[in-house]
Design an enzyme around this catalytic site. Structure first.
Site, short mmCIF file in Angstrom:
data_model
loop_
_atom_site.label_atom_id
_atom_site.label_comp_id
_atom_site.label_asym_id
_atom_site.label_seq_id
_atom_site.Cartn_x
_atom_site.Cartn_y
_atom_site.Cartn_z
CG ASP B 398 -71.67 -37.45 69.70
OD1 ASP B 398 -72.23 -37.65 70.90
OD2 ASP B 398 -71.86 -38.56 68.73
CD GLU B 427 -70.10 -38.18 74.34
OE1 GLU B 427 -70.68 -38.67 74.80
OE2 GLU B 427 -69.32 -38.00 72.75
#
Lengths: 680, 680
Positions: B398, B427
């Site tokens: 993330d 990401e």
């Protein structure tokens, strides 16, 4: 898995260095080789500088004379997309270097956030944080006036926050431009990165004199300078040629080798193997009993004569370039003194030059794989050093591609270390990557394939590659329509118009060019053999006397070309070449545009020597700083004619029987980036 | 002038090394970063290898596991223009490295000259020289049979020369192919150069498993897996979803963070700041009293439950990917245990995440500039190591772009050192150069801008850059039409046809793609706010229960797409993408071509969700190995339809109300390079 990849990232010993620097330009092989520039140039450096997150990155360009103490620093400005730029100027000859340093800047990050905060509590808290950062900057500023000013600012900001000042007031104090700029002058560099390119500690630059970028060469054989059939010319005779060369507008006079010429296996006229006793041999068969690469052929004169010629040339605005051909005739003194510098055949004799089945028995090449290579290198570099000491500053190097690359890199750097004004021209007509390598390792200029590029497609592709390919940072083309070795087919059969178009192409496509004269301007076109490129009765093997005052001579046409080159900065650089569309395959058109578009020259050349060719030339008015339908004047620098053009499409027609080229200066009221109108 | 330039050329301590090696490909930043490949790949390496003069250069590709003892060697073959190539295959996971070695080869040079000699005396002399070279090769060969054979050959050649054999006879002996090949096996490497790129000692390769190159991801929230409104889902519930995901043909199941969720400043439904007591919070607010990044949320189950799920997934041909979000909720245990890993505000409180004026007070970011960065790095890499130990082999990371680059380079290398089968998906929806840097420093795959690229022009430009730009060696796109954070505008308003075209584009343009389901296949398109991209009633903040058996579901369509991906190697690689011309701006067409053209898939997508669009598609039959007017079959893998096409132009029409995409396998009798005809 390699342990290499499991340790700290390359080049880092502090994981808190969050910034990265990539894709620094200009660079040749990421700093392995220098970019080339000339005195007074401004070098624009760009780099990607970025960090994680939203913090603000700052970066500076670092630059200095090569290896010379402290770096100069120039802040880099953002171009968007994490790319940055800054420029510096080079005002001394020799080596320079640059690199980029960047860091995540806590003060600038704070400032960027502080401007966008809206919640009063949040702004007060942030103001206290900012005051602490300013205090740190004050500490870094030391004890001076700026430190005091910063301390006072920090106190003011903190006090206002503690006193509960409102958002507007705190932002007014905290975002103060003048004091921010002072604080920025003392950045927190604890986590700054100084970029080290893969191949070096920094990016090197070689700065040469302007003539390395732009030069006009005239080659002739001093031994043909007497002007009397059968009499061997001398340096004294050459003095009489200087006004002639000067009138044509050249700035470099280049002589084939001036050394004693071998007598053993000397070549006769037209490259025959049975010379007559009075045959003069090839100047490239260097060396005889009386001396080698540091000696002068008796018939040409003494060293004093040569030095006088150098001086006289200078008085005519000309420089003398010498040809250095590192090979020996069999009777060169080195063959006896240093047989270990040559290869042996199986019978113990010295290996002559060959490219089977061809043999060049009058030439002994050096063996660059000899165990005595260090002594050989010293001797060869000594040749340059000897002639530099005599005052020569330009060398045309014969066949450098048959000598080891490491030697050239070492030798050129060594000469430049004490004589950064020396220019080296590489005569390497060979495979493209070999030519590029020689340019990378130091040669100032390079011969090109121009000599054999005749069609619009060939010329466009080749000069696009030269001026826009990676070589643009290190490969400076020097375009020759002919040489003593090459009488191209086009000149053999095309007549006067081809001589005109070829020299005009050379003089306008390339910032440096040259001709071998008087063969060129006197339209010498007789080949030794059909299908070959050797001159008949070549000066390489015999004396010639030239009718320089022939009414056919192109000397005046060449003078006009060189005058245009001298008056137009656009023609003095290889940058800024743009080919233009013209709807006739026999017409080639291009513009040369100087930095900041202060000078624009448009050339059109008729490549068909036999027929008038016409066409519609397209320019992009916007790219030239013109309004779409604006009228502008094209002044033909060859004929003096003026044409009033307008818009993007204009008509051109060239009759080869009169003059196959336009070299036109564009004169117009220009639109400038700053909207300031002026007449060019 | 720098003394640097006056010493020996860079990297050389023997001036007799005449060969140079340049422009080695593939390479990322000249070896600073690894190129990426997968198990079983063949890596074709090319390099410019050249030397001065006309001597013959030989070169070899050197390759090995990273840092692992001796190099393997493969002779490189000339491609012309001084460029050479050779290939090697990678059959183990982990780090590999390669470089190039080259030398001027005396034996090959002799052979090349010997073939061209014509003069009998010259040939006899050269034969003696050749015999000496063969004798040297024999010495290098040591004492074996080959040495004996070479010695005998040398003797034969020398004896024939001494005996005065004629040219033909000497050349027959001296140019003997079989014995020459043996001599070539013992080259004279005294002046060989082993290339060291600027940035490293060799060119690194990271070899991952095939799934790093090609993968189909299905993301869902385990807590919504119960299928009963209001009941918190568990890993046991997830087991029941595995057949569903398997039927759709995915191979990776990706879960948002599975850790305890912070209670301090927990967000309520639809990202509100006043949660109800039963609100479940955001899984990305990692950590609570019961544990942090190595703990599992109670409601999901135990570690044993998780391991059982991993095993069950494996039985369904699925892998579980975990989401690693390096940030803490305020009640994460590390906040108390390691306050030194966080930044402080001026009042001593820990700095929450912010992007002024936005505040994320439920999230504490780590301070990568802490003096305790080493301990922080160890703790963070420990999170990966913990889950690797539990059997997880794929991580979706993330927001990696808000953590320091050096950390990622170190951490990924460290994990791969013991677990080279671990795949990392970045990401990073951020600036392009930041995304590229993350890919360079180790992430296996990267999210892309595909999510917002809708038009033909946008998609063409973007995927051309991805597949042909420099990133092709290290940036592996993973294309997502939606994520829990992003409901793109196109999906909000385009209806079913847009869902179909977007997933088909993702599945065929990129070798890796994913969807966030069941929101995707159930056509969830309600946004929280007009003009925004947040889902209404987002699972990020609440439980959802999904009607997976809805007749509207695209599950079957997706299953067909994934089946086409599984059956067609062309769709399993990002290489081989070619956009095709089609004369309708609403239709985008492209071919994917596998290595050696053994598999060709042509896709056409109607980007207009409301109208049938038709056009003439152009292919280059020759590029596909077809004869100009040859007939060939296009088999639509979506509908099963067969079309008989021929030549370069064929008609296509797509009705979005039925199916807006063709994914067609080309079936034809192909022309192969070796002229062997066969049916595909």
């Amino acid at each position: 898995m390699s342990t290499r990849q499991a340790v700290m990232p390359v080049g880092l010993d502090d994981g808190r260095i969050r910034v990265v620097i990539e894709r620094v330009t200009p660079a040749v092989d990421d700093g392995r080789f220098p970019i080339k520039r000339v005195l007074g140039d401004t070098i624009r450096v760009e780099a990607d500088c970025l960090a994680d997150g939203h913090d603000v990155v700052a970066c500076v360009l670092l630059w200095r004379r090569a290896g010379a103490g402290a770096w100069s620093r120039t802040p880099m400005l953002p171009m968007g997309n994490d790319r940055w730029h800054a420029s510096f100027s080079v005002d001394q000859l020799g080596g320079w270097e640059y690199t980029v340093s960047a860091w995540v800047d806590p003060f600038l990050s704070w400032r960027s956030d502080f401007r966008r905060r809206v919640d009063p509590d949040d702004v007060r808290m942030a103001a206290l944080g900012g005051a602490a950062l300013v205090q740190e900057a004050a500490t870094r500023a030391g004890g001076g006036a700026e430190a005091g000013l910063l301390l006072a600012w920090a106190d003011e900001l903190a006090a206002a926050a503690v006193a509960g000042a409102d958002v507007a007031e705190l932002q007014r104090i905290g975002l103060d431009e003048a004091r921010s700029r002072i604080a920025q002058g003392f950045p927190d560099l604890r986590h700054a990165l100084v970029h080290r390119p893969g191949a070096a500690a920094s990016y090197p630059v070689t700065v040469e004199r302007v003539r390395a970028r732009c030069s006009s060469w005239y080659e002739f054989f001093p031994r043909s300078a007497a002007g009397v059939p059968g009499r061997h010319g001398s340096f004294a005779d050459c003095e009489a040629w200087l006004p002639y060369v000067q009138r044509m507008g050249f700035d470099v006079v280049y002589f084939p080798p001036i050394h004693p010429i071998g007598r053993v296996r000397r070549k006769g006229r037209n490259n025959t193997l049975d010379p007559r006793p009075d045959d003069v041999g090839s100047p490239w068969a260097v060396g005889a009993a009386e001396g080698g690469h540091d000696a002068i052929l008796n018939e040409l004169g003494t060293l004093a004569d040569f030095q006088r010629l150098l001086q006289r040339a200078g008085e005519h605005g000309l420089e003398i370039a010498l040809d250095i051909a590192f090979q020996c005739s069999p009777d060169h003194p080195w063959v006896r003194q240093h047989p270990e510098w040559f290869r042996r055949r199986a019978d113990g004799s010295i290996q002559y030059a060959e490219n089977p089945p061809k043999k060049y028995q009058d030439i002994y090449p050096f063996d660059f794989e000899t165990p005595h290579w260090r002594a050989l290198w010293q001797a060869l570099v000594g040749v340059f050093e000897y002639w530099v000491a005599q005052g020569v500053r330009i060398f045309r190097v014969d066949n450098p591609h048959t000598k080891a690359f490491p030697f050239w890199e070492w030798a050129i750097a060594r000469i430049r270390a004490h004589s950064p004004d020396v220019i080296f021209l590489s005569e390497a007509f060979t495979r493209p990557k070999v030519m590029h390598r020689l340019a990378k390792i130091g040669f100032s200029q390079s011969y090109t394939y121009f000599t054999w590029r005749n069609t619009k497609r060939e010329l466009t592709a080749y000069f696009t590659e030269l001026t826009q390919g990676p070589g643009r940072e290190y490969f400076r083309p020097n375009a020759w329509p002919n040489t003593p070795d090459i009488l191209p087919e086009a000149l053999q059969f095309g007549g006067r118009a081809v001589f005109m178009s070829r020299v005009a192409l050379a003089a306008t496509l390339a910032a440096s060019y040259g001709i071998y004269g008087p063969a060129f301007e006197l339209l010498e076109h007789r080949a030794l053999r059909a299908g070959g490129e050797e001159y008949l009765d070549s000066e390489k093997f015999e004396l010639r006397s030239w009718a320089r005052d022939s009414p056919e001579s192109l000397a005046d046409f060449i003078a006009v070309l060189n005058c245009a080159r001298r008056d137009n900065p656009a023609l003095q650089s290889d940058a800024g070449l743009h080919f233009l569309r013209i709807d006739n395959e026999q017409l080639i058109a291009y513009a040369k545009v100087s930095a900041e578009r202060s000078n624009i020259v448009v050339c059109v050349v008729n490549l068909d020597p036999h027929h008038t060719q016409s066409g519609w030339l397209e320019i992009d008015p916007d790219a030239f700083g013109l309004e779409p339908q604006q009228a502008y004047q094209m002044h033909d620098l060859i004929t003096g004619a003026h044409f009033l053009w307008s818009g993007a499409r204009n008509y051109v027609s060239l009759d080869p029987a009169r003059c196959p080229v336009h070299v036109m200066q564009l004169r117009a009221r220009m639109r400038r980036e700053n909207d300031f109108d002026y007449f060019l």
